[in-house]
Motif scaffolding. Structure first.
Motif, mmCIF file in Angstrom:
data_model
loop_
_atom_site.group_PDB
_atom_site.id
_atom_site.type_symbol
_atom_site.label_atom_id
_atom_site.label_comp_id
_atom_site.label_asym_id
_atom_site.label_seq_id
_atom_site.Cartn_x
_atom_site.Cartn_y
_atom_site.Cartn_z
ATOM 1 N N PRO A 41 0.808 -1.222 0.000
ATOM 2 C CA PRO A 41 0.000 0.000 0.000
ATOM 3 C C PRO A 41 0.842 1.273 0.000
ATOM 4 N N PHE A 42 2.022 1.225 0.636
ATOM 5 C CA PHE A 42 2.907 2.392 0.639
ATOM 6 C C PHE A 42 3.359 2.721 -0.782
ATOM 7 N N GLU A 43 3.743 1.684 -1.543
ATOM 8 C CA GLU A 43 4.160 1.913 -2.929
ATOM 9 C C GLU A 43 2.989 2.367 -3.794
ATOM 10 N N LEU A 44 1.782 1.903 -3.457
ATOM 11 C CA LEU A 44 0.602 2.364 -4.196
ATOM 12 C C LEU A 44 0.423 3.867 -4.024
ATOM 13 N N ALA A 104 -10.238 -1.039 -3.430
ATOM 14 C CA ALA A 104 -10.947 -1.481 -2.228
ATOM 15 C C ALA A 104 -9.966 -1.868 -1.134
ATOM 16 N N ASP A 105 -10.546 -2.104 0.043
ATOM 17 C CA ASP A 105 -9.829 -2.679 1.171
ATOM 18 C C ASP A 105 -8.508 -1.959 1.462
ATOM 19 N N GLN A 106 -7.363 -2.690 1.366
ATOM 20 C CA GLN A 106 -6.087 -2.100 1.805
ATOM 21 C C GLN A 106 -5.680 -0.886 0.999
ATOM 22 N N GLY A 107 -6.195 -0.728 -0.204
ATOM 23 C CA GLY A 107 -5.790 0.389 -1.043
ATOM 24 C C GLY A 107 -6.489 1.695 -0.736
#
Length: 289
Positions: free
Chosen positions: A228-231, A246-249
């Motif tokens: 998620p950090f890289e996202l 969704a969710d973690q993103g």
């Protein structure tokens, strides 16, 4: 008039302001109905595709797996044809149905105008109801184009991202076609779309994703991120106008100020076409923060 026709008439009058033009079904039609199963087709808020089939004189024996009843399981083997979203999700079931000498037909995930129409048209061709289906659907295709084109034209130049492999869900749209079941519905909106894939940043893995996308007919840019950090870094770098995640993103989307849509909010079937456009328009109006 059948119960399915009455329900479909009420649904389309509410959503599309039209009354469907149904084919006349004689007693002979009912006695010689083709029997089918729908497998992997979500019913959403309304079993719209079932009602359309029944309105055309096609008997839906069973719908699986969403909301499948014991009766569905018992009747499933009696159908002549099974229409299946992503047969690879149901290998044991497909093998069992083939052992009953059923004909198996692959269909797309029913989200977006073209995919929803393709499903009904394919069922109609197989069941020899092509002309009846055309009579029922053609007016609706024109109406939905008129309803959605103002949105799509206004979005020219908007950059949109779809994130996959970050959803903890067994919903059909989250797992069918490698989690890309809803991607064609977004692509038909005409925006430049990028795919963001959670996975290991390995060249061999990238080649594998490239092959999967090519097999499914997608030719769009994609980026791989491992966390998620890289996202969040990706979103800050590309400054997308909207994202389906969704969710973690969700945290990464919020942190980058990108308007987000949960894929679980997207509606399947023909009645979802305008609703999905309105949902995305709402987020675009909200803008980046």
């Amino acid at each position: 008039t059948s119960i399915a026709q009455r329900k479909l008439k009420s649904l389309w009058k509410k959503h599309f302001k039209i009354e469907p033009t149904f084919p006349s079904l004689s007693p002979l039609d009912s006695s010689s109905e083709v029997t089918i199963n729908l497998i992997g087709v979500p019913s959403g808020r309304h079993p719209e595709i079932e009602w359309i089939c029944q309105s055309l004189g096609i008997s839906v024996q069973a719908s699986f797996p969403e909301k499948a009843s014991t009766d569905d399981w018992l009747r499933m083997r009696e159908a002549e044809h099974s229409f299946v979203v992503d047969p690879g999700m149901f290998p044991r079931l497909i093998a069992a149905l083939e052992s009953f000498e059923q004909h198996i037909h692959e269909i797309p995930f029913p989200m977006g105008l073209e995919a929803s129409m393709q499903i009904i048209e394919k069922i109609a061709i197989v069941c020899d109801k092509e002309e009846q289906a055309k009579q029922l659907l053609e007016p609706l295709r024109d109406i939905l184009h008129r309803m959605t084109q103002p949105y799509y034209q206004a979005w020219k130049g908007k950059k949109f991202a779809v994130v996959t492999r970050m959803r903890n869900s067994y919903q059909l749209q989250s797992v069918s076609h490698n989690g890309l079941g809803h991607l064609p519905a977004i692509l038909e909106m005409g925006m430049p779309v990028s795919l963001l894939i959670q996975g290991a940043p390995d060249p061999k893995i990238r080649d594998s994703y490239q092959e999967i996308l090519a097999k499914q007919g997608f030719s769009i840019p994609f980026y791989i991120f491992s966390s998620p950090f890289e996202l969040e870094i990706l979103l800050n770098e590309h400054q997308f106008d909207g994202i389906c995640v969704a969710d973690q993103g969700r945290h990464a989307a919020h942190a980058s100020g990108t308007p987000l849509i949960d894929p679980g909010e997207l509606q399947s079937g023909l009645i979802g076409v305008k609703e999905n456009a309105q949902l995305i328009e709402k987020q675009f109006r909200r803008g980046r923060v």
